[in-house]
Design a protein around this motif. Structure first.
Motif, PDB file in Angstrom:
ATOM      1  N   PHE A  77       0.844  -1.202   0.000  1.00 54.28           N
ATOM      2  CA  PHE A  77       0.000   0.000   0.000  1.00 54.28           C
ATOM      3  C   PHE A  77       0.882   1.255   0.000  1.00 54.28           C
ATOM      4  O   PHE A  77       0.648   2.208  -0.751  1.00 54.28           O
ATOM      5  N   LEU A  78       1.923   1.233   0.835  1.00 51.74           N
ATOM      6  CA  LEU A  78       2.776   2.419   0.978  1.00 51.74           C
ATOM      7  C   LEU A  78       3.706   2.618  -0.223  1.00 51.74           C
ATOM      8  O   LEU A  78       3.971   3.759  -0.617  1.00 51.74           O
ATOM      9  N   TYR A  79       4.181   1.521  -0.815  1.00 46.60           N
ATOM     10  CA  TYR A  79       4.994   1.656  -2.033  1.00 46.60           C
ATOM     11  C   TYR A  79       4.155   2.321  -3.132  1.00 46.60           C
ATOM     12  O   TYR A  79       4.629   3.211  -3.837  1.00 46.60           O
ATOM     13  N   THR A  80       2.908   1.888  -3.249  1.00 44.43           N
ATOM     14  CA  THR A  80       2.017   2.466  -4.267  1.00 44.43           C
ATOM     15  C   THR A  80       1.775   3.940  -3.975  1.00 44.43           C
ATOM     16  O   THR A  80       1.812   4.794  -4.863  1.00 44.43           O
ATOM     17  N   HIS A  81       1.554   4.234  -2.707  1.00 39.90           N
ATOM     18  CA  HIS A  81       1.293   5.608  -2.295  1.00 39.90           C
ATOM     19  C   HIS A  81       2.509   6.503  -2.564  1.00 39.90           C
ATOM     20  O   HIS A  81       2.380   7.650  -3.002  1.00 39.90           O
ATOM     21  N   SER A  82       3.680   5.947  -2.336  1.00 40.80           N
ATOM     22  CA  SER A  82       4.916   6.689  -2.579  1.00 40.80           C
ATOM     23  C   SER A  82       5.012   7.043  -4.070  1.00 40.80           C
ATOM     24  O   SER A  82       5.370   8.172  -4.443  1.00 40.80           O
ATOM     25  N   GLU A  83       4.656   6.078  -4.917  1.00 42.23           N
ATOM     26  CA  GLU A  83       4.666   6.283  -6.363  1.00 42.23           C
ATOM     27  C   GLU A  83       3.666   7.386  -6.763  1.00 42.23           C
ATOM     28  O   GLU A  83       3.949   8.223  -7.611  1.00 42.23           O
ATOM     29  N   GLU A  84       2.506   7.364  -6.120  1.00 44.35           N
ATOM     30  CA  GLU A  84       1.488   8.385  -6.422  1.00 44.35           C
ATOM     31  C   GLU A  84       1.995   9.788  -6.083  1.00 44.35           C
ATOM     32  O   GLU A  84       1.752  10.743  -6.812  1.00 44.35           O
ATOM     33  N   GLU A  85       2.704   9.892  -4.980  1.00 49.48           N
ATOM     34  CA  GLU A  85       3.238  11.201  -4.584  1.00 49.48           C
ATOM     35  C   GLU A  85       4.275  11.690  -5.590  1.00 49.48           C
ATOM     36  O   GLU A  85       4.363  12.882  -5.876  1.00 49.48           O
ATOM     37  N   ARG A  86       5.030  10.730  -6.132  1.00 49.39           N
ATOM     38  CA  ARG A  86       5.996  11.098  -7.178  1.00 49.39           C
ATOM     39  C   ARG A  86       5.257  11.642  -8.403  1.00 49.39           C
ATOM     40  O   ARG A  86       5.695  12.610  -9.024  1.00 49.39           O
ATOM     41  N   MET A  87       4.113  11.043  -8.707  1.00 45.52           N
ATOM     42  CA  MET A  87       3.303  11.524  -9.834  1.00 45.52           C
ATOM     43  C   MET A  87       2.774  12.938  -9.540  1.00 45.52           C
ATOM     44  O   MET A  87       2.712  13.780 -10.432  1.00 45.52           O
ATOM     45  N   HIS A  88       2.409  13.194  -8.297  1.00 46.05           N
ATOM     46  CA  HIS A  88       1.942  14.545  -7.937  1.00 46.05           C
ATOM     47  C   HIS A  88       3.073  15.552  -8.173  1.00 46.05           C
ATOM     48  O   HIS A  88       2.859  16.631  -8.697  1.00 46.05           O
ATOM     49  N   MET A  89       4.260  15.139  -7.756  1.00 48.54           N
ATOM     50  CA  MET A  89       5.420  16.028  -7.931  1.00 48.54           C
ATOM     51  C   MET A  89       5.636  16.311  -9.424  1.00 48.54           C
ATOM     52  O   MET A  89       5.800  17.461  -9.836  1.00 48.54           O
ATOM     53  N   LEU A  90       5.592  15.244 -10.236  1.00 47.96           N
ATOM     54  CA  LEU A  90       5.815  15.400 -11.677  1.00 47.96           C
ATOM     55  C   LEU A  90       4.758  16.276 -12.336  1.00 47.96           C
ATOM     56  O   LEU A  90       5.069  17.074 -13.222  1.00 47.96           O
ATOM     57  N   LYS A  91       3.527  16.121 -11.876  1.00 47.38           N
ATOM     58  CA  LYS A  91       2.430  16.926 -12.427  1.00 47.38           C
ATOM     59  C   LYS A  91       2.737  18.425 -12.222  1.00 47.38           C
ATOM     60  O   LYS A  91       2.537  19.228 -13.122  1.00 47.38           O
ATOM     61  N   LEU A  92       3.243  18.753 -11.055  1.00 48.65           N
ATOM     62  CA  LEU A  92       3.602  20.147 -10.758  1.00 48.65           C
ATOM     63  C   LEU A  92       4.806  20.588 -11.598  1.00 48.65           C
ATOM     64  O   LEU A  92       4.822  21.692 -12.150  1.00 48.65           O
ATOM     65  N   VAL A  93       5.812  19.722 -11.679  1.00 49.26           N
ATOM     66  CA  VAL A  93       7.030  20.032 -12.439  1.00 49.26           C
ATOM     67  C   VAL A  93       6.674  20.371 -13.887  1.00 49.26           C
ATOM     68  O   VAL A  93       7.090  21.397 -14.440  1.00 49.26           O
ATOM     69  N   LYS A  94       5.859  19.501 -14.501  1.00 53.98           N
ATOM     70  CA  LYS A  94       5.472  19.698 -15.909  1.00 53.98           C
ATOM     71  C   LYS A  94       4.685  20.999 -16.075  1.00 53.98           C
ATOM     72  O   LYS A  94       4.897  21.736 -17.034  1.00 53.98           O
TER      73      LYS A  94
END
Ligand code: FEO
Length: 170
Positions: A41-58
């Motif tokens: 659950f937490l590995y998946t959640h960690s990945e989702e947070e990375r996607m949030h970061m990327l969304k902002l970066v882009k």
């Protein structure tokens, strides 16, 4: 893009990156403590947070700003219990929600309606994430010291849906 908005979005990039690393550290703790469901659950959640970061970066780059990738602090990696871990997670999500709300507020003040519109995705996402974290905390409190309960919780955590979210009215 408006410099003030660019700066607060870049601060949020760091916060999302930190969230990803915090949940990664939590996933590792759960994994080495034999809690494979929680760690997944937490590995998946960690990945989702990375996607949030990327969304902002882009978004920052596409709008003519420059996304900044900075050094981030080391996350906590030791927890005394599953309850402590998820209580930390809930508090962290509340902090992130406040931070997102602050950005939305600044967008309105600065009359940056494009970023305001973009941030609505994060507003909904935070509502869901916070509701899920609260549902999980309720279940953990119910389990208390019951090892059998923890076993079932670890087995089923990836099926938990938040129950606190009000239906969308569209
Ligand atoms: Fe991206 Fe859970 O905050």
């Amino acid at each position: 893009m408006n410099k003030k908005i660019e700066n607060i979005l870049n601060i949020q990039v760091d916060k999302e990156a930190f969230s990803s690393r915090l949940y990664l550290a939590m996933a590792v703790w759960a994994e080495i403590n034999g809690l494979s469901g929680i760690s997944e659950f937490l590995y998946t959640h960690s990945e989702e947070e990375r996607m949030h970061m990327l969304k902002l970066v882009k978004f920052i780059n596409e709008r003519g700003g420059v996304a900044k990738i900075s050094a981030i602090e080391k996350p906590k990696s030791e927890f005394n219990s599953v309850e402590e871990l998820f209580s930390d997670l809930l508090n962290h999500e509340i902090m992130i929600t406040n931070s997102i709300n602050e950005i939305v507020h600044t967008c309105l003040k600065e009359k940056d309606f494009t970023t305001h519109n973009f941030m609505q995705w994060f507003v909904s996402e935070q509502m869901e994430e916070e509701a899920l974290a609260r549902t999980i905390m309720d279940k953990i409190k119910m389990i208390g010291e019951d090892k059998g309960g923890l076993y079932l919780f670890d087995r089923d955590i990836n099926k938990i849906q938040s129950q606190n979210i009000s239906p969308q009215v569209n």
